[in-house]
Write an enzyme that holds these catalytic residues in place. Structure first.
Site, short mmCIF file in Angstrom:
data_model
loop_
_atom_site.label_atom_id
_atom_site.label_comp_id
_atom_site.label_asym_id
_atom_site.label_seq_id
_atom_site.Cartn_x
_atom_site.Cartn_y
_atom_site.Cartn_z
CE LYS A 8 57.61 92.05 22.15
NZ LYS A 8 57.99 90.63 22.22
CG ASP A 126 53.84 91.61 23.63
OD1 ASP A 126 54.13 91.14 24.74
OD2 ASP A 126 54.17 91.10 22.54
O1 C5P Z 1 47.79 88.38 24.64
P1 C5P Z 1 48.05 87.98 23.23
O2 C5P Z 1 46.78 87.95 22.41
O3 C5P Z 1 49.14 88.74 22.57
O4 C5P Z 1 48.57 86.48 23.31
C1 C5P Z 1 48.63 85.63 22.18
C2 C5P Z 1 48.71 84.18 22.65
O5 C5P Z 1 49.95 83.97 23.34
C3 C5P Z 1 47.65 83.81 23.67
O6 C5P Z 1 46.51 83.30 23.02
C4 C5P Z 1 48.34 82.74 24.48
O7 C5P Z 1 48.27 81.51 23.82
C5 C5P Z 1 49.79 83.15 24.47
N1 C5P Z 1 50.21 83.90 25.68
C6 C5P Z 1 50.33 83.23 26.89
N2 C5P Z 1 50.74 83.92 28.00
C7 C5P Z 1 51.05 85.24 27.93
C8 C5P Z 1 50.95 85.92 26.70
C9 C5P Z 1 50.53 85.22 25.60
O8 C5P Z 1 50.06 82.03 26.98
N3 C5P Z 1 51.44 85.88 29.03
#
Ligand code: C5P
Length: 277
Positions: A8, A126
């Site tokens: 993406k 995502d």
């Molecule tokens: O959800 P995911 O594991 O992909 O997110 C990775 C990191 O990105 C999280 O630990 C967080 O620090 C940050 N994040 C965030 N807010 C979001 C998505 C991700 O702070 N909406």
């Protein structure tokens, strides 16, 4: 079961606040890219995930198997094989897309009907976008609220640039401050353009913006160097996700090849692609 796990780009991404759970509240326009990992899912007597690239830690695809098994009362056993083409920790959602493809492949294999977007949301921010199957979407919340947008009639040409390093998402969010914000109204305007069916390369160039750019630049000098070098050649570069991948929006395929050549000559790794595919 064989599933293509597309990458993406975030055409625009606004961070609108920090939540009590430590995540950030987002508003973003996501589109798919014509670059995909190959994910195969097969029955197996235990859980085994093979990946052509070595990952740091557990593969999100393994967690996808466990999560779907738990939601549907099955044993968490499957063979998942992933042929990587999407670079890791690049801001292109590769790991999340593999996890969503695993959920889709396994749901077909097991013939179960489950809410894959909700299960995907437990795996990563995502994943719901990829689980939705949309080619373009307005994504909000932590990433779990996905509203599909009608993609333009023809895919749009872009040039994707990959600085040769990984940038962990958590580090970029960690460096983000509310004073970095620039993108909120651009996201709204781009969503309106999609809703009104008037998305063109010019419209995307006008509204593309990313609130994580300043934080990503603080973590990764190459982003500033590449954006400055491209701007000097009249080519604006935009950041996808938390980076470090950058993209330029081209008028058509010929323009993408021309822009790609200019950037490659200037020492960047540039690849023509299409979005909303
Ligand atoms: O959800 P995911 O594991 O992909 O997110 C990775 C990191 O990105 C999280 O630990 C967080 O620090 C940050 N994040 C965030 N807010 C979001 C998505 C991700 O702070 N909406």
């Amino acid at each position: 079961m064989r599933v293509a796990a597309k990458a993406k780009l975030n055409l625009a991404l606004a961070v609108v606040g920090k939540r009590d759970d430590g995540y950030h509240e987002l508003r973003s326009v996501f589109v798919t890219l014509d670059l995909a990992d190959d994910v195969r899912v097969a029955p197996h007597k235990r859980l085994e995930v093979r990946n052509t690239l070595p990952l740091d830690g557990e593969d999100l695809a393994a967690r996808a198997v466990t999560a779907l098994a738990r939601a549907t009362g099955r044993e968490p056993f499957a063979f998942v094989s992933i042929r990587k083409r999407i670079p890791l920790a690049a801001g292109m959602g590769g790991g999340s897309s593999d996890a969503a493809a695993t959920l889709h492949g396994l749901a077909q294999l097991w013939r179960v009907d489950a809410d894959l977007m909700r299960i995907g949301a437990e795996l990563g921010s995502d994943v719901p976008f990829f689980a939705s199957g949309a080619r373009a979407a307005f994504v909000s919340g932590r990433g779990e609220l996905v509203r599909a947008l009608a993609p333009p009639r023809d895919p749009i040409d872009v040039v994707v640039l990959r600085p040769p390093l990984r940038l962990p998402t958590a580090e970029v969010f960690g460096s983000f401050t509310m004073s970095d914000r620039v993108a909120a109204s651009r996201v709204e305007q781009l969503v309106s353009a999609f809703e009104q069916g008037r998305v063109t390369p010019d419209v995307i160039r006008t509204y593309a913006a990313n609130d994580l750019l300043a934080a990503a630049e603080r973590q990764c000098e190459a982003i500033t160097t590449w954006r400055t070098a491209a701007a000097a050649r009249g080519i604006p570069l935009f950041l996808t996700g938390s980076g470090p991948t950058l993209f330029a929006v081209a008028d058509d395929r010929g323009d993408a090849v021309r822009v790609g050549r200019i950037l490659t000559r200037a020492g960047m790794r540039a690849h023509p692609h299409k979005i909303c595919v």
